[in-house]
Design an enzyme around this catalytic site. Structure first.
Site, short mmCIF file in Angstrom:
data_model
loop_
_atom_site.label_atom_id
_atom_site.label_comp_id
_atom_site.label_asym_id
_atom_site.label_seq_id
_atom_site.Cartn_x
_atom_site.Cartn_y
_atom_site.Cartn_z
CB CYS A 96 -35.76 13.80 28.74
SG CYS A 96 -35.66 14.26 26.99
CB SER A 146 -0.94 -0.02 1.18
OG SER A 146 -0.22 -0.13 2.36
CE LYS A 174 -4.80 6.05 -2.23
NZ LYS A 174 -6.04 5.85 -1.48
S1 IVH Z 1 -0.15 2.23 -6.73
C1 IVH Z 1 3.09 -0.19 -5.04
N1 IVH Z 1 -1.78 3.71 -8.11
O1 IVH Z 1 -4.47 3.15 -3.31
C2 IVH Z 1 2.03 0.68 -5.57
N2 IVH Z 1 -2.60 2.75 -6.10
O2 IVH Z 1 -2.63 2.64 -0.52
C3 IVH Z 1 0.76 0.51 -4.86
N3 IVH Z 1 -4.96 3.23 -5.61
O3 IVH Z 1 -4.05 -0.22 -2.45
C4 IVH Z 1 -0.43 1.16 -5.37
N4 IVH Z 1 -5.33 4.44 -7.41
O4 IVH Z 1 -6.05 0.46 -3.88
C5 IVH Z 1 -1.64 2.97 -6.99
N5 IVH Z 1 -3.11 5.02 -9.46
C6 IVH Z 1 -2.97 4.28 -8.37
C7 IVH Z 1 -4.04 4.07 -7.45
C8 IVH Z 1 -3.80 3.29 -6.31
C9 IVH Z 1 -5.87 3.94 -6.31
C10 IVH Z 1 -5.22 2.57 -4.33
C11 IVH Z 1 -4.88 1.11 -4.28
C12 IVH Z 1 -3.84 0.94 -3.21
C13 IVH Z 1 -4.03 2.18 -2.41
C14 IVH Z 1 -2.70 2.68 -1.87
#
Ligand code: IVH
Length: 675
Positions: free
Chosen positions: A430, A81, A114
């Site tokens: 109340c 993450s 994101k």
């Molecule tokens: S990269 C090693 N790119 O955000 C790279 N994550 O805490 C790991 N997410 O679990 C993730 N859009 O669910 C990445 N363009 C994006 C993303 C993305 C959403 C989410 C994903 C991940 C969390 C990161």
């Protein structure tokens, strides 16, 4: 027949091409209705010649083996993450660290929205989708292949020259339009609305029947290559993403590669402004170092890549109508005004009410009934009415005044000197206060009686079956049997939940009393120090303030509470009903294991909620605080840890993962010496 076979192959090819134009390029060449006509033609041929059906025909999305659903899948590469930053300063600090570690500035960054959905992994072998899995704990997820096959944006076959084996990661989401449509249908059926697109998407891929997933209009953005065998060599992440698009995977066209940190900041600003321009919800921007060689150099911490970071967007705001200001009477008698709003979808949920805290706040924000107001909501935070748009105030809108009498019991509402909150003077006569008191007593933070929520409490109150918390423990089956919705099973369940609650730890009972300022934490501290209700009742203010972290205000509230005859009667009634009034000595011994240890929690843990983790530390005599300081013994980093994890590293405070935390709870602080 040969003609049919050729036509079927041609149709499959054509349908795949139009899927690609529609989902990946967002540039459809034909109307939906034409697509449907081609699709039905293929269906008809396949129906007549079942031997012509191929497993990955566009008609076969519903057809993966449902028997594999939810079996464990070990990811080919761990799914990490991301660390979060919340402002430009932290973003720059992240970038400075990169420069330090690389000894130069990165050449470029990939900026990506994101998307707020759920992370999944897709595995393709020789271009065929063979596995779709949830993230799980990052190492092992669950098989959701049969469900993901039904998502039309996920290609079952890749285009062009696919690699031998490839695992890609992406975010499954429910488009806002699909979510709203779904809720409209729910309303028509008189069913409860879904809370937000994210949870609904997560629930949708977890259906036991793939046909149920297929009915939800889910989609996906792919954002990362996890594992690659037999593919081309790439220099940058951006190149990789372009290649994934050519293979037919949906890569968000809003992603952008920029050459410096100013470029990143510009992207963040645009993302913030254009938040509503998309048919999906974004909760931030993901920034990645673009060079794959630099990524390799930077590597990973225990939880996340050093080469990427998530920039969380500021809370979202919308305007809506403030229809009315009403009041609530809470469990302590405190009167809280709240806004009744024209429902508005903001920050991922439909907001209909928002607390206004107290009369002073209503005036400070100058809120009047009939105003158009700005509503804000960030992530999991409760919605907030920021203020009115004065130019849109209707003529004659009146300044709001706290009612003189409680609308629930008719008793006067007073405002004690020096306090922000007004109070209802009706005590437990109340009905609103009593209802809140009972709900708190039975709630998760106190006696945790499953099945005793507002609905049941309302029934018990309206039938005069209970008048105080002690009455809960003397309910009989006949009190409920035969009432609407209550049969042998439901009555049996409730009564056994009540019976189980008689044996709750002392801290829960003390928290359930609803003494001012005595929440779960203080209640557990009291239980550990005094061991019995009688000893707490007999304690003086000095005895209580002698406990570390308990101040005079709390001590006074406790002493005052036990001095009230009504409360003494309640305690006696609970005792007579068989409720446990002390903690057995065994429980108390663990009480010192983490004496002097101070823990900071960050990120999500798998095995504990925040409250449970906190309680586990406190039950052992340790403390949990909100920020890292010189006194912090360790920072526990769960999934998606915040900036606290970085502060720990900077201050040299041990950063521990969940398994180590679990050992700390078992073995005590010696575990930290070994990290
Ligand atoms: S990269 C090693 N790119 O955000 C790279 N994550 O805490 C790991 N997410 O679990 C993730 N859009 O669910 C990445 N363009 C994006 C993303 C993305 C959403 C989410 C994903 C991940 C969390 C990161």
């Amino acid at each position: 027949m040969a003609d049919d076979a050729a036509r079927a192959a041609e149709l499959r090819e054509t349908l795949r091409y139009h899927d690609y134009r529609y989902h990946v390029l967002d540039d459809a060449e034909i109307a939906d209705i034409e697509f449907d006509t081609l699709f039905r033609e293929l269906q008809a041929i396949e129906a007549e010649h079942p031997e012509l059906v191929t497993p990955n025909s566009p008609t076969q999305r519903l057809g993966g083996p449902a028997s594999d659903l939810f079996t464990p899948v070990t990811h080919l590469e761990r799914m990490f993450s991301l660390d979060n930053v919340e402002n430009l300063e932290d973003l720059e600090a992240w970038q400075e660290r990169l420069v330090r570690l690389l000894g130069k500035e990165p050449d470029a960054y990939s900026c990506e929205l994101k998307v707020d959905g759920l992370a999944i992994s897709l595995t393709y072998e020789d271009g065929r989708l063979v596995k779709a899995a949830t993230r799980g704990d990052g190492e092992t997820g669950e098989d959701i292949t049969a469900n993901v096959r039904t998502i039309s944006a996920v290609p079952l076959l890749l285009r062009g020259e696919p690699p031998a084996v490839m695992e890609v990661r992406g975010e499954i989401y429910m488009p806002v339009s699909a979510f709203e449509e779904l809720n409209k249908r729910q309303a028509e059926l008189g069913e409860r609305p879904y809370v937000n697109p994210r949870n609904t998407a997560a629930g949708s891929v977890r259906q036991k029947d793939p046909a149920a997933t297929a009915e939800r209009r889910l989609s996906i953005w792919v954002y990362q290559v996890g594992y690659l065998e037999g593919g081309p060599a790439f220099v940058t992440h951006t190149e990789q993403m372009a290649w994934l698009r050519d293979l037919g995977l949906t890569v968000n066209p809003a992603n952008k590669t920029v050459v410096d940190i100013e470029g990143v900041e510009g992207y963040v600003r645009t993302a913030e402004e254009a938040r509503h321009a998309h048919d999906y919800q974004t909760d931030g921007v993901v920034v990645k170092v673009d060079s794959l060689a630099d990524q390799q150099t930077l590597g990973f911490t225990a939880k996340s890549p050093r080469w990427a970071v998530a920039y969380k967007l500021a809370p979202e705001e919308k305007t809506t109508l403030l229809r009315e200001i009403r009041i609530n009477v809470g469990r302590t008698g405190a009167v809280t005004p709240y806004a009744v709003l024209e429902p508005v979808f903001v920050g991922g949920v439909t907001v209909t009410n928002a607390t206004l805290h107290n009369e002073g706040e209503v005036h400070r924000r100058d809120l009047r009934e009939g105003d158009t107001v700005i509503v804000r909501r960030a992530g999991d935070v409760i919605p907030e009415v920021v203020g009115p748009i004065l130019s849109q105030r209707p003529a004659g809108a009146k300044v709001w005044k706290m009612p003189k009498r409680c609308p629930f019991c008719g008793n006067p509402i007073i405002k004690p000197e020096g306090e922000a909150k007004a109070k209802c003077t009706g005590g437990y006569t109340c009905p609103s206060r009593l209802r809140e008191h009972l709900s708190h007593f039975a709630g998760r933070g106190a006696m945790d009686i499953e099945g005793l929520g507002y609905k049941t409490i309302d029934l018990l109150l309206s039938e005069s079956l209970i008048h105080d918390p002690a009455d809960i423990f003397t309910l009989e089956p006949d009190d409920l049997l035969g009432r609407e919705g209550w049969g042998e099973v439901s009555v049996g369940n409730l009564l056994s939940a009540i019976d189980a609650a008689k044996d709750r730890e002392l801290g829960r009972l003390l928290a359930g009393f609803g003494i001012d300022h005595v929440g779960g934490t203080v209640a557990r501290v009291l239980a550990r120090r005094f061991h019995t209700v009688a000893a707490v009742a007999a304690a003086t203010e000095d005895d209580i303030t002698a406990i570390d972290g308990v101040g005079p205000e709390i001590a006074t509230a406790i002493v005052d509470w036990f001095a009230e005859s009504d409360n003494q009667e309640l305690v006696e009634k609970l005792r007579a009903a068989g409720v446990r009034m002390e903690d057995p000595i065994d429980d108390l011994q663990a009480g010192d294991l983490l004496d002097g240890v101070t823990i900071v929690l960050t990120g999500t843990l798998d095995g504990f909620s925040r409250d449970e983790a906190k309680a586990a530390v406190e039950d052992r005599g340790g403390k949990v605080t909100g920020s890292v300081s010189g006194k912090t013994s360790a920072v526990v980093a769960g999934d998606s840890p915040g900036s606290k994890a970085r502060h720990a590293e900077e201050r040299g405070v041990p950063l521990i993962d969940e398994p180590t935390f679990a050992r700390l709870l078992e073995e005590g602080p010696s575990v930290l010496d070994r990290t």
